[in-house]
Design a protein around this motif. Structure first.
Motif, PDB file in Angstrom:
ATOM      1  N   ALA A   8       8.532  48.966  14.015  1.00  0.00           N
ATOM      2  CA  ALA A   8       8.463  47.583  15.358  1.00  0.00           C
ATOM      3  C   ALA A   8       9.159  47.313  15.871  1.00  0.00           C
ATOM      4  O   ALA A   8       8.875  45.955  16.547  1.00  0.00           O
ATOM      5  CB  ALA A   8       6.957  47.576  15.645  1.00  0.00           C
ATOM      6  N   THR A  11      14.174  49.214  18.262  1.00  0.00           N
ATOM      7  CA  THR A  11      14.697  50.361  18.132  1.00  0.00           C
ATOM      8  C   THR A  11      13.032  50.995  18.146  1.00  0.00           C
ATOM      9  O   THR A  11      12.518  52.062  19.488  1.00  0.00           O
ATOM     10  CB  THR A  11      14.781  51.026  17.258  1.00  0.00           C
ATOM     11  N   SER A  29       3.694  52.647  13.895  1.00  0.00           N
ATOM     12  CA  SER A  29       3.298  52.084  13.068  1.00  0.00           C
ATOM     13  C   SER A  29       4.173  51.311  11.907  1.00  0.00           C
ATOM     14  O   SER A  29       5.050  51.270  12.191  1.00  0.00           O
ATOM     15  CB  SER A  29       2.646  53.148  11.916  1.00  0.00           C
ATOM     16  N   ARG A  31       5.249  48.468   9.468  1.00  0.00           N
ATOM     17  CA  ARG A  31       4.655  47.662   8.032  1.00  0.00           C
ATOM     18  C   ARG A  31       4.007  46.080   8.148  1.00  0.00           C
ATOM     19  O   ARG A  31       2.993  46.099   7.076  1.00  0.00           O
ATOM     20  CB  ARG A  31       5.583  47.381   6.802  1.00  0.00           C
ATOM     21  N   SER A  40      15.433  42.520  14.728  1.00  0.00           N
ATOM     22  CA  SER A  40      15.697  42.327  15.583  1.00  0.00           C
ATOM     23  C   SER A  40      14.367  40.316  16.166  1.00  0.00           C
ATOM     24  O   SER A  40      15.453  40.130  17.133  1.00  0.00           O
ATOM     25  CB  SER A  40      14.840  43.092  16.301  1.00  0.00           C
ATOM     26  N   GLY A  44      20.635  37.459  18.886  1.00  0.00           N
ATOM     27  CA  GLY A  44      21.059  36.688  20.040  1.00  0.00           C
ATOM     28  C   GLY A  44      20.746  36.931  20.915  1.00  0.00           C
ATOM     29  O   GLY A  44      20.613  36.305  22.275  1.00  0.00           O
ATOM     30  N   MET A  46      22.032  39.092  23.252  1.00  0.00           N
ATOM     31  CA  MET A  46      23.375  39.407  24.007  1.00  0.00           C
ATOM     32  C   MET A  46      23.196  40.662  24.476  1.00  0.00           C
ATOM     33  O   MET A  46      23.473  41.619  23.189  1.00  0.00           O
ATOM     34  CB  MET A  46      24.929  39.119  23.308  1.00  0.00           C
ATOM     35  N   PRO A 162       2.263  50.829   5.942  1.00  0.00           N
ATOM     36  CA  PRO A 162       3.565  51.273   5.537  1.00  0.00           C
ATOM     37  C   PRO A 162       3.603  52.287   5.375  1.00  0.00           C
ATOM     38  O   PRO A 162       4.921  53.654   5.344  1.00  0.00           O
ATOM     39  CB  PRO A 162       4.424  50.465   4.650  1.00  0.00           C
ATOM     40  N   GLU A 193      23.734  36.132   9.632  1.00  0.00           N
ATOM     41  CA  GLU A 193      23.489  34.592   9.424  1.00  0.00           C
ATOM     42  C   GLU A 193      23.098  33.720  10.774  1.00  0.00           C
ATOM     43  O   GLU A 193      24.336  34.408  11.403  1.00  0.00           O
ATOM     44  CB  GLU A 193      23.603  33.793   8.215  1.00  0.00           C
ATOM     45  N   MET A 194      22.567  33.598  11.053  1.00  0.00           N
ATOM     46  CA  MET A 194      22.117  32.514  12.481  1.00  0.00           C
ATOM     47  C   MET A 194      21.525  31.320  11.872  1.00  0.00           C
ATOM     48  O   MET A 194      20.727  30.949  10.805  1.00  0.00           O
ATOM     49  CB  MET A 194      21.397  33.651  13.168  1.00  0.00           C
ATOM     50  N   TYR A 218      28.967  31.863  18.004  1.00  0.00           N
ATOM     51  CA  TYR A 218      28.038  32.435  20.277  1.00  0.00           C
ATOM     52  C   TYR A 218      27.489  31.468  19.588  1.00  0.00           C
ATOM     53  O   TYR A 218      26.650  31.511  18.537  1.00  0.00           O
ATOM     54  CB  TYR A 218      28.275  34.233  20.313  1.00  0.00           C
ATOM     55  N   MET A 296      21.705  50.780  13.795  1.00  0.00           N
ATOM     56  CA  MET A 296      21.351  49.614  15.098  1.00  0.00           C
ATOM     57  C   MET A 296      23.143  49.099  14.604  1.00  0.00           C
ATOM     58  O   MET A 296      23.156  47.820  15.474  1.00  0.00           O
ATOM     59  CB  MET A 296      20.807  49.381  15.685  1.00  0.00           C
ATOM     60  N   LEU A 302      21.256  46.320  22.646  1.00  0.00           N
ATOM     61  CA  LEU A 302      22.266  46.673  23.595  1.00  0.00           C
ATOM     62  C   LEU A 302      22.378  48.398  23.974  1.00  0.00           C
ATOM     63  O   LEU A 302      22.066  48.948  24.245  1.00  0.00           O
ATOM     64  CB  LEU A 302      23.891  46.343  22.598  1.00  0.00           C
TER      65      LEU A 302
HETATM   66  C1  LIG Z   1      22.027  37.084  13.119  1.00  0.00           C
HETATM   67  C2  LIG Z   1      22.165  38.745  14.189  1.00  0.00           C
HETATM   68  C3  LIG Z   1      22.359  38.797  15.773  1.00  0.00           C
HETATM   69  C4  LIG Z   1      22.347  39.675  16.292  1.00  0.00           C
HETATM   70  N1  LIG Z   1      22.057  39.592  17.427  1.00  0.00           N
HETATM   71  C5  LIG Z   1      21.993  40.883  18.515  1.00  0.00           C
HETATM   72  C6  LIG Z   1      22.477  40.361  19.476  1.00  0.00           C
HETATM   73  O1  LIG Z   1      23.036  39.939  20.244  1.00  0.00           O
HETATM   74  N2  LIG Z   1      23.039  41.919  20.341  1.00  0.00           N
HETATM   75  C7  LIG Z   1      22.169  43.306  19.948  1.00  0.00           C
HETATM   76  O2  LIG Z   1      22.291  44.266  20.615  1.00  0.00           O
HETATM   77  N3  LIG Z   1      21.732  42.960  18.821  1.00  0.00           N
HETATM   78  C8  LIG Z   1      22.503  41.893  17.974  1.00  0.00           C
HETATM   79  N4  LIG Z   1      21.899  41.767  16.618  1.00  0.00           N
HETATM   80  C9  LIG Z   1      21.296  43.606  15.985  1.00  0.00           C
HETATM   81  C10 LIG Z   1      20.201  43.719  15.827  1.00  0.00           C
HETATM   82  O3  LIG Z   1      19.660  42.645  15.537  1.00  0.00           O
HETATM   83  C11 LIG Z   1      19.459  44.482  15.211  1.00  0.00           C
HETATM   84  O4  LIG Z   1      20.718  45.991  15.220  1.00  0.00           O
HETATM   85  C12 LIG Z   1      18.561  45.785  15.296  1.00  0.00           C
HETATM   86  O5  LIG Z   1      17.675  44.189  15.657  1.00  0.00           O
HETATM   87  C13 LIG Z   1      18.018  46.462  14.679  1.00  0.00           C
HETATM   88  O6  LIG Z   1      16.922  47.219  14.992  1.00  0.00           O
HETATM   89  P1  LIG Z   1      15.444  48.168  13.819  1.00  0.00           P
HETATM   90  O7  LIG Z   1      14.307  48.302  15.133  1.00  0.00           O
HETATM   91  O8  LIG Z   1      16.720  49.200  13.869  1.00  0.00           O
HETATM   92  O9  LIG Z   1      15.525  46.971  13.001  1.00  0.00           O
HETATM   93  P2  LIG Z   1      14.822  45.819  12.377  1.00  0.00           P
HETATM   94  O10 LIG Z   1      13.916  44.977  13.355  1.00  0.00           O
HETATM   95  O11 LIG Z   1      14.709  45.874  11.266  1.00  0.00           O
HETATM   96  O12 LIG Z   1      12.982  46.845  12.413  1.00  0.00           O
HETATM   97  C14 LIG Z   1      12.729  47.497  11.843  1.00  0.00           C
HETATM   98  C15 LIG Z   1      10.932  47.150  11.458  1.00  0.00           C
HETATM   99  O13 LIG Z   1      10.425  48.991  10.574  1.00  0.00           O
HETATM  100  C16 LIG Z   1       9.497  48.135   9.732  1.00  0.00           C
HETATM  101  N5  LIG Z   1       9.161  48.864   8.968  1.00  0.00           N
HETATM  102  C17 LIG Z   1       9.765  49.023   7.292  1.00  0.00           C
HETATM  103  N6  LIG Z   1       9.471  50.060   6.590  1.00  0.00           N
HETATM  104  C18 LIG Z   1       8.620  50.880   7.395  1.00  0.00           C
HETATM  105  C19 LIG Z   1       7.173  51.684   7.125  1.00  0.00           C
HETATM  106  N7  LIG Z   1       8.390  52.184   6.506  1.00  0.00           N
HETATM  107  N8  LIG Z   1       6.653  51.800   8.387  1.00  0.00           N
HETATM  108  C20 LIG Z   1       6.205  50.870   9.141  1.00  0.00           C
HETATM  109  N9  LIG Z   1       7.387  50.151   9.322  1.00  0.00           N
HETATM  110  C21 LIG Z   1       8.246  49.601   8.855  1.00  0.00           C
HETATM  111  C22 LIG Z   1       9.908  46.762   9.534  1.00  0.00           C
HETATM  112  O14 LIG Z   1       8.950  45.577   9.302  1.00  0.00           O
HETATM  113  C23 LIG Z   1      10.759  46.057  10.785  1.00  0.00           C
HETATM  114  O15 LIG Z   1       9.771  46.047  11.640  1.00  0.00           O
HETATM  115  C24 LIG Z   1      21.858  40.872  15.739  1.00  0.00           C
HETATM  116  C25 LIG Z   1      22.075  41.152  14.490  1.00  0.00           C
HETATM  117  C26 LIG Z   1      21.828  39.577  13.339  1.00  0.00           C
HETATM  118  C27 LIG Z   1      20.704  39.914  12.305  1.00  0.00           C
END
Ligand SMILES: Cc1cc2nc3c(=O)[nH]c(=O)nc-3n(C[C@H](O)[C@H](O)[C@H](O)COP(=O)(O)OP(=O)(O)OC[C@H]3O[C@@H](n4cnc5c(N)ncnc54)[C@H](O)[C@@H]3O)c2cc1C
Length: 326
Positions: A8, A11, A29, A31, A40, A44, A46, A162, A193-194, A218, A296, A302
């Motif tokens: 959640a 993505t 689901s 974890r 996520s 930032g 952006m 999970p 890091e932020m 930024y 991502m 984005l």
């Molecule tokens: C410091 C920083 C700044 C950023 N700034 C930007 C920005 O300004 N603009 C932008 O577009 N992007 C930005 N990004 C990038 C963006 O944050 C990531 O690309 C994005 O959050 C990835 O999202 P995700 O949902 O794929 O992963 P995640 O956010 O990591 O989500 C994955 C989820 O899956 C869950 N999970 C893991 N294993 C399991 C399982 N087996 N079963 C169920 N759930 C599970 C986790 O607990 C987690 O909640 C930034 C990233 C960082 C680190």
């Protein structure tokens, strides 16, 4: 068609929303105990396709443009369409030329125009680039907002799950971010890091990028006088605490943007792992029961909407094709 989304983060939630909006039966689901605890949570927020185009390919720029309208459509009260300002410290002004050569859809600004756009920066930078079509949102509010919308659409959430059973689902969409980094997945981690600062002394209306020869820094204004300052780019899968060096560099960047940041409260420091494929382009893989959306990288907010909509369209069409064949 019953679909299980694993994860959640931005993505998983955007995919769930695109599917639920088309009337598909979706369960999510997660974890952890709440939506959005992973990368996520650190972002930032952006929505900066043209700035990202400095290093990202056209696919990211094109998908990113769509995301601004997508977020505005879904959570209109959260999206600020005020553009992005790019500046450079006096010693690095050649970085502005380099950035301009690699991007598009900007205007050159002089000192007075910068002051008109951001009065807080009056007299601080002689030249800058303004990307008027870009936007930003508060990522944590966006995750909370999507979660609320999904509940309204009848989506069921399974937290602290999970290993949620996959039996009974016709599709399982893996959006587990860095958890999917393992041998053979093609994913690696890029640590970011932020920190969050709070000060009543500075008001900004848009993200300001401070060009830096090593990594893009930024400052993103958020609600309640809060500013997100990011972000390092370190090839590592180790989340851990922010390092002293990174903390110094981020604080220096904020201070270089405006000395009043020197008096700001440090509310939070954190790091997140950006999962990335070798080409740094987010992608969906798989055509059978198991599909993944991952990699991502810097582009979660984005690009997730575009990938979510593509997935939803494809699933709806294959469902119709299956029905027609029966
Ligand atoms: C410091 C920083 C700044 C950023 N700034 C930007 C920005 O300004 N603009 C932008 O577009 N992007 C930005 N990004 C990038 C963006 O944050 C990531 O690309 C994005 O959050 C990835 O999202 P995700 O949902 O794929 O992963 P995640 O956010 O990591 O989500 C994955 C989820 O899956 C869950 N999970 C893991 N294993 C399991 C399982 N087996 N079963 C169920 N759930 C599970 C986790 O607990 C987690 O909640 C930034 C990233 C960082 C680190």
């Amino acid at each position: 068609m019953r679909i299980l989304i694993k994860g959640a983060g931005v993505t998983g939630l955007t995919a769930a929303y695109a599917l639920a909006r088309r009337g598909l039966q979706v369960e999510v689901s997660e974890r952890c105990a709440l939506p959005g605890p992973g990368a996520s949570h650190c972002a930032g927020g952006m929505l900066a396709p043209w700035c990202e185009g400095e290093t990202a390919p056209d696919r990211v720029v094109e998908a990113g443009k769509l995301s601004i309208d997508w977020w505005t459509d879904v959570l209109p009260h959260l999206v600020r369409r005020n553009g992005t300002l790019v500046v450079a410290p006096a010693r690095d002004t050649q970085e502005l030329e380099r950035f301009a050569n690699r991007t598009s859809h900007f205007k050159w600004l002089g000192e007075d125009e910068i002051a008109r756009l951001e009065p807080a920066l009056s007299g601080r930078f002689r030249r800058g680039l303004f990307f008027p079509g870009e936007a930003h949102l508060d990522p944590r509010s966006a995750l909370a907002g999507l979660y609320e919308k999904l509940l309204e659409h009848g989506v069921t959430f399974h937290f602290n799950a999970p290993e949620h059973p996959e039996a009974g689902f016709s599709k399982v969409v893996d959006c587990t971010g860095k958890t999917a980094i393992r041998s053979g997945s093609g994913l690696r981690g890029v640590r970011g890091e932020m920190l969050h600062l709070r000060t009543p002394d500075i008001r900004l209306s848009r993200p300001v990028r401070l060009l830096h020869p090593r990594f893009p820094l930024y400052v993103v204004p958020q609600s309640n006088r809060r500013f997100m300052v990011g972000a390092t780019m370190i090839e590592s899968e180790n989340e851990g605490a922010i390092s002293a060096r990174s903390l110094m560099e981020l604080l220096n960047a904020a201070y270089a943007l405006h000395p009043a940041f020197g008096e700001a409260e440090v509310l939070e420091t954190a790091s997140g792992i950006r999962p990335a494929y070798a080409d740094n382009i987010p992608a969906a893989h798989g055509t059978g029961k198991h599909i993944s959306i991952n990699g991502m990288y810097r582009h979660g907010y984005l690009m997730a909407p575009a990938l979510a909509e593509e997935l939803a369209e494809w699933l709806v069409q294959s469902h119709h094709a299956l029905e027609a064949a029966q």
